[in-house]
Write an enzyme that holds these catalytic residues in place. Sequence first.
Site, PDB file in Angstrom:
ATOM      1  N   SER A 130      -2.400  -0.324   2.910  1.00  0.00           N
ATOM      2  CA  SER A 130      -1.287   0.388   2.725  1.00  0.00           C
ATOM      3  C   SER A 130      -0.982   0.789   4.093  1.00  0.00           C
ATOM      4  O   SER A 130      -1.685   1.033   4.985  1.00  0.00           O
ATOM      5  CB  SER A 130      -1.691   1.371   1.752  1.00  0.00           C
ATOM      6  OG  SER A 130      -0.599   2.310   1.628  1.00  0.00           O
TER       7      SER A 130
ATOM      8  N   TYR B 298      -5.986   8.834  -2.075  1.00  0.00           N
ATOM      9  CA  TYR B 298      -5.488   7.409  -2.207  1.00  0.00           C
ATOM     10  C   TYR B 298      -5.601   7.066  -0.635  1.00  0.00           C
ATOM     11  O   TYR B 298      -6.109   5.778  -0.170  1.00  0.00           O
ATOM     12  CB  TYR B 298      -4.178   7.540  -2.780  1.00  0.00           C
ATOM     13  CG  TYR B 298      -3.479   6.037  -2.395  1.00  0.00           C
ATOM     14  CD1 TYR B 298      -3.813   4.780  -3.094  1.00  0.00           C
ATOM     15  CD2 TYR B 298      -2.370   5.778  -1.366  1.00  0.00           C
ATOM     16  CE1 TYR B 298      -3.280   3.731  -2.573  1.00  0.00           C
ATOM     17  CE2 TYR B 298      -1.923   4.859  -1.252  1.00  0.00           C
ATOM     18  CZ  TYR B 298      -2.280   3.466  -2.014  1.00  0.00           C
ATOM     19  OH  TYR B 298      -1.613   2.320  -1.836  1.00  0.00           O
TER      20      TYR B 298
END
Length: 695
Positions: A571, A584
């Site tokens: 990501s 996250y």
Amino acid sequence: MSVITQMVASVEDRWPSDRRPADDALAEVLFASHLLGSNRALANYGGGNTSAKGTAVDHAGREVRAMWVKGSGSDLATMSASDFTPLRLDEIRPLFEREAMSDEEMVAYLARCQLDPAAPRSSIETLLHAFIPADHVHHTHPDATNVLACADGGAELIAECFGDHAAWVPYIRPGFTLAKQVGEAVRSDPGVRLVVLAKHGLVTWGDTAQEAYERTVWACNRAAELANRKAHGLPRFGGPSPQSRGLDADARAATLWDVLPALRGAVSTQHPKILIADLSPAVLELVDSAAGPQVTSVGAACPDHLVHTKRVPLWVPYDPATDSVETLAERVVAGAAAYREEDAAYVERHRDADTVSGDPDSRVVLIENIGLVAAGTTVRAAGLSRDLYHRAIEVMAGAGAVTKFVSLDEAESFAVEYWPLELYKLSLAPPPGELQGKVALVTGAAGGIGRAIVDALSDAGACVVAFDIDGDGAVDAVENLGDRGIAVGGDVTSEDDVRAAFDAAVGAFGGVDIVVSNAGIASSAPIEDTTLAEWNRNQSILGTGYFLVAREAFRILREQGAGGSVVFVASKNALVAGQNAAAYSSAKAAELHLARCLAEEGGSGGIRVNTVNPDAVLHGSRIWDSSWREERAAAYGIAPEDLEEHYRNRTVLGVHILPEDIAQAVLHFASPVRSGKSTGNLLNVDGGVSAAYPR
């Protein structure tokens, strides 16, 4: 283990008793072709040819005498009317008066005889059909008649079986000379009802397609009856060898699965290969037998097999009572290397100035006391090698019991295996995809990005294993791939599930080459509101899950010894601190660094590890359909419905990011053509987020 008791199987007559003949010859030969092809004991895949004679109208509106013959490269079971080549028969028949004709002359001449220039090139054996004065001619390679044709003393056996009703033609490669010999045999004796070609096949004919078909069935059943009578109840292949251990199916499969990756690497030196394992009763009788090592070294059971199975298989000795699995793996690798050396020597002994050496790796591997493994650059090619070798098993078993199995000699085999007219059939296959022969395992395959990755890799030619905790979604992801895709349900945080997914890849295709870790979740909360359970969930799936998948991938890739590509889908948050997303973002950062560490470890083995960093892939994403959308919108102080526009506006390029964009980046790292010298790298697919520029 079940045992096959009948030496040579009889053939069922499948012609419908109530069928009325069609008015045109082409429809009749097409119907007969499908019936012949529906039984592979009669007609091998792609092998054999059929024809019909009748009248046709040419391009000028003239009625001419014509012959429709199977086009090169088609299969009797599935061919359509357009797969037949229509030719002017009156222009072909005078060739029978010639003394000789080269292959090149024959092909060029027949091309000029075609009624439709756009039709496929006619069969290699077109003249054989033309020189027989019957409206319907069927040439096949049935197991039953080939048992006699490939037995020592075949001419005498055929005479005993059929008397004056059969003509015997000693082996000669297909072409003008064989066609003329068959034509002379048929024309010289009206009582002849069939021709048997030594070490090759059967030719029958009739005034109707039904008559030619039923004559084939009759010949096969008569040959089977004689072979079974002469076998006197003998065991196939001499029965079990003294070294036969009679292992059960589970033990054989477990051993085979342990060595398949090493075997796959060993037979993929020229092109990556797909492997298909076979533990069927016929195979087990052969690999457990006393005669197996000798009979499998004799040669092919039919010339048509050669380009798919090669002249002989690789036989690997293995005694589970004394040999370890590690020893077997070493023996497989050494045997494959020796096979390549002998294949190169075989080509060198027989080549001419125009010979281009083919792939020297074995297509069929027989492991004593275990089973058979077929190799090919596609699932279809591997399956064809397996299926054709099953026909060889039947012929070898029968011929060995009747007298002794015989085959083409080395020179005869080479003349077919490297014959331009035979290799032409292979040239008709679609061009290979960029990833043909490779196997990809994709985690998180049921989601939007995962499905796009499955599609991109499969479109490039790869076989795909879709792995997802949503098993039904994984099935959906590969439903259009046919035998090139399988689905496995499981959790990437479970060692057992991860191992099972890779075992499934090995069992279906022989191993893996590309592993895409894409499974993911997302959560958003200020640090003081982040629970330990949520923290651990992010670390478990995005950290531990990627570790477990990579560990199993490395094990198989090292066993294959052929390198490979591991791609992490991380990501933008792996590079940029995410507000209210500490759990996250830190897990994604761990993914990125894990990939770099693994790039260091894998380099010496040719294993490349790279990372793709998406950002804001809202379309088709399960993550963004969860509470993550509301949580991220809250973090930015905007409404959830404004999130797409917010993300687009913050990119330099001003674009939305789609799953297909991520899939193309994964394909870049998966492909050795595109990034074969790239490892430890990352590729941002975020439209240009300045804060995420790599530094």
